[in-house]
Design an enzyme around this catalytic site. Structure first.
Site, PDB file in Angstrom:
ATOM      1  N   SER A 287       3.954  -2.297  10.124  1.00  0.00           N
ATOM      2  CA  SER A 287       5.416  -2.359  10.262  1.00  0.00           C
ATOM      3  C   SER A 287       6.011  -3.693   9.800  1.00  0.00           C
ATOM      4  O   SER A 287       6.934  -4.220  10.432  1.00  0.00           O
ATOM      5  CB  SER A 287       5.836  -2.039  11.694  1.00  0.00           C
ATOM      6  OG  SER A 287       5.444  -0.711  12.025  1.00  0.00           O
TER       7      SER A 287
ATOM      8  N   HIS B 263      -9.357   1.223   5.280  1.00  0.00           N
ATOM      9  CA  HIS B 263      -8.007   1.341   5.842  1.00  0.00           C
ATOM     10  C   HIS B 263      -8.053   2.239   7.081  1.00  0.00           C
ATOM     11  O   HIS B 263      -8.822   3.206   7.128  1.00  0.00           O
ATOM     12  CB  HIS B 263      -7.029   1.906   4.804  1.00  0.00           C
ATOM     13  CG  HIS B 263      -5.615   1.836   5.293  1.00  0.00           C
ATOM     14  ND1 HIS B 263      -5.072   2.801   6.111  1.00  0.00           N
ATOM     15  CD2 HIS B 263      -4.661   0.887   5.121  1.00  0.00           C
ATOM     16  CE1 HIS B 263      -3.823   2.439   6.416  1.00  0.00           C
ATOM     17  NE2 HIS B 263      -3.548   1.288   5.829  1.00  0.00           N
TER      18      HIS B 263
ATOM     19  N   LYS C  92       0.088   4.276  -0.091  1.00  0.00           N
ATOM     20  CA  LYS C  92      -0.516   5.456   0.550  1.00  0.00           C
ATOM     21  C   LYS C  92      -0.259   6.683  -0.340  1.00  0.00           C
ATOM     22  O   LYS C  92      -0.252   6.547  -1.561  1.00  0.00           O
ATOM     23  CB  LYS C  92       0.013   5.619   1.975  1.00  0.00           C
ATOM     24  CG  LYS C  92      -0.066   4.306   2.756  1.00  0.00           C
ATOM     25  CD  LYS C  92       0.225   4.430   4.209  1.00  0.00           C
ATOM     26  CE  LYS C  92       0.082   3.061   4.867  1.00  0.00           C
ATOM     27  NZ  LYS C  92       0.244   3.103   6.319  1.00  0.00           N
TER      28      LYS C  92
ATOM     29  N   GLY D 178       5.243   1.237   4.352  1.00  0.00           N
ATOM     30  CA  GLY D 178       6.542   1.843   4.076  1.00  0.00           C
ATOM     31  C   GLY D 178       7.517   0.958   3.308  1.00  0.00           C
ATOM     32  O   GLY D 178       8.187   1.416   2.368  1.00  0.00           O
TER      33      GLY D 178
ATOM     34  N   ASN E 204       0.871  -1.184   0.000  1.00  0.00           N
ATOM     35  CA  ASN E 204       0.000   0.000   0.000  1.00  0.00           C
ATOM     36  C   ASN E 204       0.906   1.231   0.000  1.00  0.00           C
ATOM     37  O   ASN E 204       1.550   1.521   1.007  1.00  0.00           O
ATOM     38  CB  ASN E 204      -0.894  -0.044   1.251  1.00  0.00           C
ATOM     39  CG  ASN E 204      -1.690   1.233   1.441  1.00  0.00           C
ATOM     40  OD1 ASN E 204      -1.768   2.069   0.532  1.00  0.00           O
ATOM     41  ND2 ASN E 204      -2.277   1.389   2.621  1.00  0.00           N
TER      42      ASN E 204
ATOM     43  N   GLY F 129       3.070   2.083  10.709  1.00  0.00           N
ATOM     44  CA  GLY F 129       4.017   3.178  10.542  1.00  0.00           C
ATOM     45  C   GLY F 129       4.792   3.530  11.796  1.00  0.00           C
ATOM     46  O   GLY F 129       5.451   4.567  11.862  1.00  0.00           O
TER      47      GLY F 129
ATOM     48  N   GLU G 279      -6.306   4.572   8.118  1.00  0.00           N
ATOM     49  CA  GLU G 279      -6.137   6.019   7.884  1.00  0.00           C
ATOM     50  C   GLU G 279      -7.434   6.637   7.358  1.00  0.00           C
ATOM     51  O   GLU G 279      -7.737   7.798   7.645  1.00  0.00           O
ATOM     52  CB  GLU G 279      -4.945   6.252   6.943  1.00  0.00           C
ATOM     53  CG  GLU G 279      -3.628   6.046   7.687  1.00  0.00           C
ATOM     54  CD  GLU G 279      -2.549   5.348   6.904  1.00  0.00           C
ATOM     55  OE1 GLU G 279      -2.563   5.401   5.660  1.00  0.00           O
ATOM     56  OE2 GLU G 279      -1.666   4.743   7.542  1.00  0.00           O
TER      57      GLU G 279
ATOM     58  N   GLU H  24      -4.916  -4.984  10.663  1.00  0.00           N
ATOM     59  CA  GLU H  24      -3.849  -3.997  10.838  1.00  0.00           C
ATOM     60  C   GLU H  24      -4.080  -3.249  12.149  1.00  0.00           C
ATOM     61  O   GLU H  24      -4.852  -2.272  12.178  1.00  0.00           O
ATOM     62  CB  GLU H  24      -3.840  -3.006   9.678  1.00  0.00           C
ATOM     63  CG  GLU H  24      -3.606  -3.647   8.321  1.00  0.00           C
ATOM     64  CD  GLU H  24      -3.108  -2.631   7.300  1.00  0.00           C
ATOM     65  OE1 GLU H  24      -1.935  -2.740   6.905  1.00  0.00           O
ATOM     66  OE2 GLU H  24      -3.863  -1.729   6.931  1.00  0.00           O
TER      67      GLU H  24
HETATM   68  P1  13P Z   1       3.396   0.247   7.500  1.00  0.00           P
HETATM   69  O1  13P Z   1       3.888  -1.052   6.892  1.00  0.00           O
HETATM   70  O2  13P Z   1       4.131   1.454   6.972  1.00  0.00           O
HETATM   71  O3  13P Z   1       3.348   0.146   8.994  1.00  0.00           O
HETATM   72  O4  13P Z   1       1.880   0.446   7.007  1.00  0.00           O
HETATM   73  C1  13P Z   1       0.985  -0.607   7.142  1.00  0.00           C
HETATM   74  C2  13P Z   1      -0.257  -0.264   6.409  1.00  0.00           C
HETATM   75  O5  13P Z   1      -1.009   0.609   6.814  1.00  0.00           O
HETATM   76  C3  13P Z   1      -0.562  -0.984   5.169  1.00  0.00           C
HETATM   77  O6  13P Z   1      -1.850  -0.730   4.728  1.00  0.00           O
END
Ligand code: 13P
Length: 255
Positions: free
Chosen positions: A217, A99, A15, A239, A13, A177, A101, A171
């Site tokens: 992560s 998601h 983002k 990330g 992802n 993150g 976010e 998640e």
């Molecule tokens: P990270 O791997 O950056 O923690 O993000 C996870 C995520 O939100 C994937 O959708």
């Protein structure tokens, strides 16, 4: 059905990251390395503005390409939103729904989730329905209750016949993150309760077709351990999906 009866699914992802040229470079590199895809499914969830270009480069490879969000109406006065059929039209074959976010920064409520998942399915998109608890909810021993509430809303309009097209991603919000990954024990417990709920809702056979991914992560050095957890069918990577050097070793976690 054991978890290895389900094809491992490794998804990135992006983002709101990368630019057009770095996006296309990354797709070219991963496509070149992936070959015929073999025994795993790999996909990227891409900013919608780059979808047409990314899907053009991914064409001819087994790489899946999806949107990061969609609305649940086919068209209308919804400024700033993207309809599932629009994602489909520019070549996306899947979409993220719910998601964290979207839920926490953009305040998307539970009661949109069922309609989003349903509209995605009806528009021939494969949804990954994302769920997960906040740190406060975990500390307050509310994890199972929160996951159940989120599953109730997302699966509101999902039938057993849809199961093979639906994926769930667990998640935990506090692991996204932050560099803090959930422990194997925490992941296994959450995934078991998610699967139990889906079995109760859709029956053993249909539930057995649904993959449950872990996200939060994920890095090259923890991908193998996470994938060795019996109830984990794949990974949703933020990330570490932005660069081939970190994403390829996650795709190839067992090599
Ligand atoms: P990270 O791997 O950056 O923690 O993000 C996870 C995520 O939100 C994937 O959708």
């Amino acid at each position: 059905m054991t978890h290895r009866a389900r094809k491992p699914y490794i998804a990135g992802n992006w983002k709101m990251n990368l630019d057009r040229s770095r996006s296309l470079d990354l797709i070219k590199t991963v496509k070149g390395r992936l070959g015929d895809g073999g025994d795993r499914e790999v996909a990227f969830f891409v900013p919608s503005i780059y979808l047409a270009d990314v899907t053009a480069v991914a064409q001819g490879s087994p790489l899946g390409v999806g949107g990061q969000n969609c609305w649940f109406e086919a068209n209308g006065a919804f400024t700033g939103e993207v309809a599932p059929r629009m994602l489909r039209e520019v070549g996306a074959d899947r979409v993220l729904v719910g998601h964290s976010e979207r839920r926490h920064i953009f305040q998307e409520p539970d009661d949109w989730m069922g309609r989003k998942v349903r509209t995605a399915l009806d528009s021939d998109l494969l949804p990954i329905y994302c769920i997960g608890e906040t740190l406060d909810e975990r500390k307050g021993n509310k994890t199972e209750r929160v996951l159940k509430r989120q599953l109730e809303s997302g699966f509101e309009k999902v039938l057993a016949v849809d199961a093979h097209r639906v994926t769930v991603a667990y998640e935990p919000v506090w692991a996204i993150g932050t560099g803090e990954t959930a422990t194997s024990e925490q992941v296994a417990t959450a995934h078991r309760s998610i699967r139990k709920w889906i079995v109760q809702r859709l029956g053993e056979e249909a539930a057995g077709l649904i993959r449950i991914l872990y996200g939060g992560s994920v890095k090259p050095d923890n991908a193998k351990e996470l994938m060795s957890i019996d109830s984990v069918d794949g990974l949703l990577v933020g990330g570490a999906s932005l660069q081939a050097e970190t994403f390829l070793p996650i795709i190839e976690y067992d090599r």
